[in-house]
Design a protein around this motif. Structure first.
Motif, PDB file in Angstrom:
ATOM      1  N   PHE A  62       0.835  -1.207   0.000  1.00 41.49           N
ATOM      2  CA  PHE A  62       0.000   0.000   0.000  1.00 41.49           C
ATOM      3  C   PHE A  62       0.869   1.256   0.000  1.00 41.49           C
ATOM      4  CE2 PHE A  62      -3.329  -2.922   1.297  1.00 41.49           C
ATOM      5  CZ  PHE A  62      -4.450  -2.385   0.679  1.00 41.49           C
ATOM      6  N   PRO A  63       0.459   2.278  -0.738  1.00 36.03           N
ATOM      7  CA  PRO A  63       1.240   3.514  -0.800  1.00 36.03           C
ATOM      8  C   PRO A  63       1.007   4.431   0.399  1.00 36.03           C
ATOM      9  CG  PRO A  63      -0.682   3.707  -2.208  1.00 36.03           C
ATOM     10  CD  PRO A  63      -0.695   2.303  -1.662  1.00 36.03           C
ATOM     11  N   VAL A  64       0.212   3.968   1.379  1.00 35.25           N
ATOM     12  CA  VAL A  64      -0.055   4.751   2.588  1.00 35.25           C
ATOM     13  C   VAL A  64       0.352   3.921   3.796  1.00 35.25           C
ATOM     14  CG1 VAL A  64      -1.966   6.043   1.560  1.00 35.25           C
ATOM     15  CG2 VAL A  64      -2.425   3.871   2.719  1.00 35.25           C
ATOM     16  N   ALA A  65       0.477   4.584   4.943  1.00 34.04           N
ATOM     17  CA  ALA A  65       0.871   3.890   6.172  1.00 34.04           C
ATOM     18  C   ALA A  65      -0.273   2.998   6.659  1.00 34.04           C
ATOM     19  CB  ALA A  65       1.239   4.900   7.250  1.00 34.04           C
ATOM     20  N   VAL A  66       0.039   1.750   6.972  1.00 30.26           N
ATOM     21  CA  VAL A  66      -0.935   0.789   7.495  1.00 30.26           C
ATOM     22  C   VAL A  66      -0.478   0.372   8.884  1.00 30.26           C
ATOM     23  CG1 VAL A  66      -2.019  -1.470   7.174  1.00 30.26           C
ATOM     24  CG2 VAL A  66      -1.511  -0.040   5.182  1.00 30.26           C
ATOM     25  N   GLY A  67      -1.432   0.251   9.805  1.00 33.03           N
ATOM     26  CA  GLY A  67      -1.107  -0.082  11.181  1.00 33.03           C
ATOM     27  C   GLY A  67      -0.588  -1.495  11.352  1.00 33.03           C
ATOM     28  N   THR A  68      -0.287  -1.853  12.583  1.00 32.31           N
ATOM     29  CA  THR A  68       0.275  -3.163  12.908  1.00 32.31           C
ATOM     30  C   THR A  68      -0.838  -4.195  13.054  1.00 32.31           C
ATOM     31  OG1 THR A  68       2.121  -2.114  14.061  1.00 32.31           O
ATOM     32  CG2 THR A  68       1.685  -4.430  14.566  1.00 32.31           C
ATOM     33  N   ALA A  69      -0.668  -5.335  12.396  1.00 31.59           N
ATOM     34  CA  ALA A  69      -1.673  -6.391  12.453  1.00 31.59           C
ATOM     35  C   ALA A  69      -1.612  -7.122  13.785  1.00 31.59           C
ATOM     36  CB  ALA A  69      -1.454  -7.370  11.303  1.00 31.59           C
ATOM     37  N   ARG A  70      -2.789  -7.555  14.243  1.00 30.13           N
ATOM     38  CA  ARG A  70      -2.894  -8.376  15.444  1.00 30.13           C
ATOM     39  C   ARG A  70      -3.335  -9.788  15.038  1.00 30.13           C
ATOM     40  NH1 ARG A  70      -7.311  -4.613  17.938  1.00 30.13           N
ATOM     41  NH2 ARG A  70      -7.925  -4.931  15.766  1.00 30.13           N
ATOM     42  N   SER A  71      -3.433 -10.680  15.999  1.00 30.50           N
ATOM     43  CA  SER A  71      -3.817 -12.060  15.707  1.00 30.50           C
ATOM     44  C   SER A  71      -5.188 -12.123  15.037  1.00 30.50           C
ATOM     45  CB  SER A  71      -3.822 -12.893  16.990  1.00 30.50           C
ATOM     46  OG  SER A  71      -2.523 -12.989  17.521  1.00 30.50           O
ATOM     47  N   ARG A  72      -6.116 -11.305  15.512  1.00 26.03           N
ATOM     48  CA  ARG A  72      -7.454 -11.287  14.921  1.00 26.03           C
ATOM     49  C   ARG A  72      -7.397 -10.817  13.471  1.00 26.03           C
ATOM     50  NH1 ARG A  72     -12.457 -13.547  14.995  1.00 26.03           N
ATOM     51  NH2 ARG A  72     -13.710 -12.305  13.549  1.00 26.03           N
ATOM     52  N   ALA A 110     -17.914  -4.161   2.270  1.00 32.45           N
ATOM     53  CA  ALA A 110     -18.910  -3.207   2.781  1.00 32.45           C
ATOM     54  C   ALA A 110     -18.381  -2.342   3.911  1.00 32.45           C
ATOM     55  CB  ALA A 110     -20.149  -3.963   3.257  1.00 32.45           C
ATOM     56  N   THR A 111     -17.192  -2.669   4.431  1.00 29.48           N
ATOM     57  CA  THR A 111     -16.611  -1.891   5.527  1.00 29.48           C
ATOM     58  C   THR A 111     -15.737  -0.772   4.972  1.00 29.48           C
ATOM     59  OG1 THR A 111     -14.739  -3.417   5.689  1.00 29.48           O
ATOM     60  CG2 THR A 111     -16.667  -3.896   7.055  1.00 29.48           C
ATOM     61  N   PRO A 112     -15.404   0.228   5.784  1.00 27.93           N
ATOM     62  CA  PRO A 112     -14.586   1.347   5.281  1.00 27.93           C
ATOM     63  C   PRO A 112     -13.241   0.884   4.735  1.00 27.93           C
ATOM     64  CG  PRO A 112     -15.567   1.903   7.391  1.00 27.93           C
ATOM     65  CD  PRO A 112     -15.824   0.442   7.184  1.00 27.93           C
ATOM     66  N   ASP A 113     -12.887   1.384   3.555  1.00 26.62           N
ATOM     67  CA  ASP A 113     -11.615   1.004   2.929  1.00 26.62           C
ATOM     68  C   ASP A 113     -10.595   2.124   3.081  1.00 26.62           C
ATOM     69  OD1 ASP A 113     -12.619   2.911   1.223  1.00 26.62           O
ATOM     70  OD2 ASP A 113     -12.189   1.791  -0.605  1.00 26.62           O
ATOM     71  N   ILE A 114      -9.439   1.964   2.465  1.00 26.65           N
ATOM     72  CA  ILE A 114      -8.433   3.022   2.459  1.00 26.65           C
ATOM     73  C   ILE A 114      -8.826   4.026   1.386  1.00 26.65           C
ATOM     74  CG2 ILE A 114      -6.017   3.572   1.967  1.00 26.65           C
ATOM     75  CD1 ILE A 114      -5.253   0.922   3.205  1.00 26.65           C
ATOM     76  N   PRO A 115      -9.139   5.254   1.761  1.00 24.54           N
ATOM     77  CA  PRO A 115      -9.616   6.215   0.765  1.00 24.54           C
ATOM     78  C   PRO A 115      -8.496   6.700  -0.138  1.00 24.54           C
ATOM     79  CG  PRO A 115      -9.362   7.296   2.890  1.00 24.54           C
ATOM     80  CD  PRO A 115      -9.087   5.824   3.115  1.00 24.54           C
ATOM     81  N   PRO A 116      -8.831   7.037  -1.376  1.00 25.39           N
ATOM     82  CA  PRO A 116      -7.817   7.606  -2.268  1.00 25.39           C
ATOM     83  C   PRO A 116      -7.399   8.984  -1.784  1.00 25.39           C
ATOM     84  CG  PRO A 116      -9.984   7.744  -3.271  1.00 25.39           C
ATOM     85  CD  PRO A 116     -10.150   6.946  -2.015  1.00 25.39           C
ATOM     86  N   VAL A 117      -6.166   9.358  -2.057  1.00 26.17           N
ATOM     87  CA  VAL A 117      -5.615  10.632  -1.577  1.00 26.17           C
ATOM     88  C   VAL A 117      -4.865  11.309  -2.711  1.00 26.17           C
ATOM     89  CG1 VAL A 117      -4.027  11.724   0.049  1.00 26.17           C
ATOM     90  CG2 VAL A 117      -5.398   9.783   0.785  1.00 26.17           C
ATOM     91  N   LEU A 118      -5.090  12.601  -2.876  1.00 25.94           N
ATOM     92  CA  LEU A 118      -4.308  13.407  -3.808  1.00 25.94           C
ATOM     93  C   LEU A 118      -3.102  13.990  -3.086  1.00 25.94           C
ATOM     94  CD1 LEU A 118      -6.994  15.432  -5.803  1.00 25.94           C
ATOM     95  CD2 LEU A 118      -5.472  13.674  -6.703  1.00 25.94           C
ATOM     96  N   ALA A 119      -1.935  13.863  -3.672  1.00 21.14           N
ATOM     97  CA  ALA A 119      -0.727  14.438  -3.083  1.00 21.14           C
ATOM     98  C   ALA A 119      -0.719  15.950  -3.289  1.00 21.14           C
ATOM     99  CB  ALA A 119       0.506  13.813  -3.727  1.00 21.14           C
ATOM    100  N   GLY A 120       0.020  16.650  -2.431  1.00 27.86           N
ATOM    101  CA  GLY A 120       0.213  18.085  -2.607  1.00 27.86           C
ATOM    102  C   GLY A 120      -0.663  18.964  -1.747  1.00 27.86           C
TER     103      GLY A 120
END
Length: 204
Positions: A62-72, A110-120
């Motif tokens: 992913f081109p954006v920061a993603v958090g740390t995964a847990r066991s779940r 159906a759950t919230p995804d990573i939204p697109p982002v414009l740089a700048g």
């Protein structure tokens, strides 16, 4: 074909049983994710042994920061991944896709995804670090695109004997191999040897 929900480069490196690295362009980000597991019964391809493995894979892709995964998160990821894999094989072979797998993909999509982002821009909009759940939702939405009816004849099994499934994104829809470096090259070698044997017999 439908427009993908993510603009993420597709494809990843694999290592054969002989230790040879080869590039596999699955044609789909969701299929790339499915191939973090033992698709086609190859346990050597399993990459998600622990939550940290999932974290690393998502952060690499992913081109954006993603958090740390847990066991779940790992449990959820493997459930989604395996559903996509089963659906891909069913689609490639013309079999019925399990309703339970469709339901699972739809649930994550159906759950919230990573939204697109414009740089700048000058302000931070939304989260600075996206959750693993958002990443899985983005993958699920790409799977919805992958299994759209428009792609029905483009999800295929390699013409070699490897059983690898890919999405043919070529304009003419003429792709036959998982990789020209792998099965395509093997087929060329076999064809060359067959021609040589035929020529030898003709000359005898």
């Amino acid at each position: 074909m439908p427009v993908s929900t993510v603009s993420i480069p597709v494809g990843q490196w694999f290592t054969s049983a002989e230790g040879v690295r080869w590039w596999f362009d699955s044609g789909s980000f969701a299929l790339d994710f499915a191939y973090t597991g033992a698709m086609g019964g190859n346990p050597a391809w399993e990459r998600l042994h622990a939550p940290d493995d999932l974290t690393t894979w998502l952060r690499d892709r992913f081109p954006v920061a993603v958090g740390t995964a847990r066991s779940r998160d790992l449990f959820d990821a493997i459930s989604l991944r395996d559903a996509i894999g089963r659906m891909a094989f069913a689609a490639a072979r013309g079999d019925d896709v399990r309703a339970q797998d469709i339901d699972l993909v739809n649930l994550y999509a159906a759950t919230p995804d990573i939204p697109p982002v414009l740089a700048g821009g000058s302000r931070q909009a939304g989260r600075s670090v996206q959750t693993v759940g958002q990443a899985l939702s983005t993958i699920a939405r790409d799977a919805v695109d992958l299994f759209d009816q428009a792609n029905a004849d483009r999800i295929r099994e390699c013409s070699g004997d490897c059983g690898i499934v890919y999405l043919d994104t070529s304009r003419a829809a003429t792709r036959r191999w998982c990789s020209m470096q792998r099965c395509g090259n093997r087929a060329k070698v076999r064809a060359h040897r067959a021609r040589a044997r035929k020529a030898d017999r003709a000359a005898a």
